[in-house]
Design a protein around this motif. Structure first.
Motif, mmCIF file in Angstrom:
data_model
loop_
_atom_site.group_PDB
_atom_site.id
_atom_site.type_symbol
_atom_site.label_atom_id
_atom_site.label_comp_id
_atom_site.label_asym_id
_atom_site.label_seq_id
_atom_site.Cartn_x
_atom_site.Cartn_y
_atom_site.Cartn_z
ATOM 1 N N THR A 232 0.929 -1.045 0.089
ATOM 2 C CA THR A 232 -0.093 0.018 0.156
ATOM 3 C C THR A 232 0.879 1.316 0.074
ATOM 4 O O THR A 232 2.137 1.046 0.093
ATOM 5 N N ASP A 233 0.417 2.320 -0.158
ATOM 6 C CA ASP A 233 1.145 3.645 -0.259
ATOM 7 C C ASP A 233 1.736 3.706 1.010
ATOM 8 O O ASP A 233 2.982 4.065 1.137
ATOM 9 N N ARG A 237 5.880 3.454 2.137
ATOM 10 C CA ARG A 237 6.419 4.900 2.428
ATOM 11 C C ARG A 237 7.743 4.623 3.195
ATOM 12 O O ARG A 237 7.887 4.096 4.233
ATOM 13 N N ASP A 290 8.711 6.828 -2.116
ATOM 14 C CA ASP A 290 8.161 5.610 -2.335
ATOM 15 C C ASP A 290 8.942 4.526 -2.724
ATOM 16 O O ASP A 290 9.978 4.631 -3.529
ATOM 17 N N LYS A 294 6.656 4.394 -7.156
ATOM 18 C CA LYS A 294 5.526 4.850 -7.502
ATOM 19 C C LYS A 294 5.225 6.250 -6.842
ATOM 20 O O LYS A 294 5.840 7.014 -6.017
ATOM 21 N N PRO A 295 4.047 6.668 -7.463
ATOM 22 C CA PRO A 295 3.570 8.094 -7.158
ATOM 23 C C PRO A 295 3.290 8.286 -5.962
ATOM 24 O O PRO A 295 2.278 7.646 -5.086
ATOM 25 N N THR A 297 1.678 9.648 -2.692
ATOM 26 C CA THR A 297 0.366 10.349 -2.482
ATOM 27 C C THR A 297 0.204 11.642 -1.643
ATOM 28 O O THR A 297 -0.760 12.505 -1.548
ATOM 29 N N ARG A 298 1.217 11.462 -0.714
ATOM 30 C CA ARG A 298 1.120 12.933 0.111
ATOM 31 C C ARG A 298 1.899 13.911 -0.553
ATOM 32 O O ARG A 298 3.009 13.787 -0.953
ATOM 33 N N LEU A 299 1.073 15.120 -0.573
ATOM 34 C CA LEU A 299 1.522 16.066 -1.701
ATOM 35 C C LEU A 299 2.866 16.832 -1.137
ATOM 36 O O LEU A 299 3.776 17.553 -1.909
ATOM 37 N N TRP A 301 5.563 15.226 -0.498
ATOM 38 C CA TRP A 301 6.632 14.717 -0.276
ATOM 39 C C TRP A 301 7.943 15.080 -0.785
ATOM 40 O O TRP A 301 9.227 14.693 -0.304
#
Length: 392
Positions: A232-233, A237, A290, A294-295, A297-299, A301
């Motif tokens: 998962t994201d 992380r 990540d 992968k992208p 999701t926490r802006l 980052w």
């Protein structure tokens, strides 16, 4: 690293800690009307929000008391510690023994979180204050709060779960790390207790055997309850600064125990974090990464925050000291140059907290509900002290 450079660095860290960062907070943050400390400070020290974060009260109490205990018994540091201690004891605790997360300027409760981090910082603050003053009530409160934290974590049903445990059971690196660090501080003030060894042993096992993944060359922030990887994201992380902070606590424990086998995995935590977290394009540490590219999701980052850089400075200097490997000297110099070129404010003192990826300022604030008198002065003090040890 040559002795002349060690002397030069020690003077830089001394000046930044004692002539800039500590005076900034001492001059601007104390609430002389209601007690305690304002946290939300603009660039020039102006208070822009009078709500108070109780977890930052505990951190500041620890820092002022630590400076008094370990550097010099300056009356202004002890007075600041007492000022914050009295506010915590008057307004920080709920009737169930837990602590509020946020209160109003005059101490009325605003928010109480499901997490126990406020309590852990209350523990270290009260314990260090007890060392400074001999205040037995403060020490009892620290010990009782510590036991409350451990009891709650050992009985997960006492805390509302973040996700449905019947669907997914997970655990977080920050819990193990904070238990390790909190216990290390409490041991300095409290009588010996077998519980402390139990907690530290478990924390080390979690950090080094679950969150540190040598095959993936990463320190993960979340794992399944049994230590398995989560696709998962959250499960992918990596927080480089946090991993290096954790590594420093492991190295502290290696020193306390004379346990050299703890050193190699702690150094790997630092190595993996640098390899993944250093921004080759702009310099500095990325906030989140990540593990599989992968992208995120926490802006935020790719922002550059004060506390990962502060923690990285000390972790790298400590790694150099314990290993003698000059690669850490090179990394320390690189981290030092970037950090000191971007975070300190030579005009008003103190450090900025939030930068964009390219190092430009995102916001001029010096303090808020998440940034207080802790990471920066702690790292500066630890580096200053360690540089002195390295000089002999």
């Amino acid at each position: 690293m040559k002795r002349a450079r060690l002397h030069e660095l020690r003077e830089i860290y001394r000046r930044e800690l004692f002539d800039s960062v500590t005076p900034f907070w001492l001059d601007h943050s104390l609430d002389r009307v209601n007690g305690g400390q304002f946290n939300s400070l603009d660039r020039d020290g102006t208070v822009f929000d009078t709500d108070k974060a109780m977890w930052l009260q505990g951190r500041a109490l620890w820092m002022f008391a630590k400076l008094y205990n370990e550097v010099e018994p300056r009356k202004e540091w002890l007075a600041a510690a007492r000022h914050i201690h009295d506010f915590i004891m008057r307004c920080g605790f709920d009737s169930d023994g837990r602590m509020f997360f946020a209160v109003t300027a005059d101490g009325r409760p605003l928010r109480k979180r499901r997490y126990l981090f406020t309590e852990t910082f209350g523990v270290i603050g009260l314990a260090e204050y007890a060392r400074a003053t001999g205040d037995e009530a403060a020490l009892r409160s620290a010990i009782n709060t510590y036991r409350l934290v451990v009891d709650h974590l050992r009985d997960p049903g006492r805390l509302a779960p973040k996700v449905f445990p019947q669907t997914r059971r997970a655990k977080s690196h920050n819990v193990s790390m904070i238990l390790l660090a909190t216990t290390q501080e409490l041991r300095l003030a409290a009588p010996a207790d077998p519980l402390y060894t139990e907690v530290v042993d478990d924390a080390l096992d979690q950090i080094l055997n679950h969150f540190l993944d040598e095959d993936a060359e990463a320190v993960f922030e979340a794992r399944g309850a049994d230590g398995t990887r989560l696709d998962t994201d959250d499960g992918r992380r990596i927080t480089p600064g946090h991993a290096m902070e954790s590594a420093a606590f492991v190295l502290h424990e290696a020193s306390a125990r004379g346990d050299d086998p703890l050193i190699p995995p702690a150094l790997k935590m630092i190595d993996f974090s640098l390899a993944r977290g250093w921004d080759a394009e702009h310099g500095g540490l990325l906030y989140f990464v990540d593990a599989e590219g992968k992208p995120p999701t926490r802006l935020e980052w790719d922002m550059k925050l004060w506390w990962p850089h502060a923690e990285a400075l000390y972790a790298l200097l400590l790694a150099l000291h314990v290993s003698g490997d000059q690669k850490y000297a090179a990394w320390f110099e690189r981290m030092h140059d970037w950090t000191f070129a971007h975070f300190p404010d030579p005009e008003y003192g103190g450090w900025f907290g939030y930068l964009r990826r390219d190092g430009s300022l995102s916001t001029p604030l010096k303090g808020g509900m998440w940034k207080g008198f802790f990471h920066t002065p702690r790292a500066l003090w630890l580096c200053w002290r360690l540089l002195g040890e390295m000089l002999g």
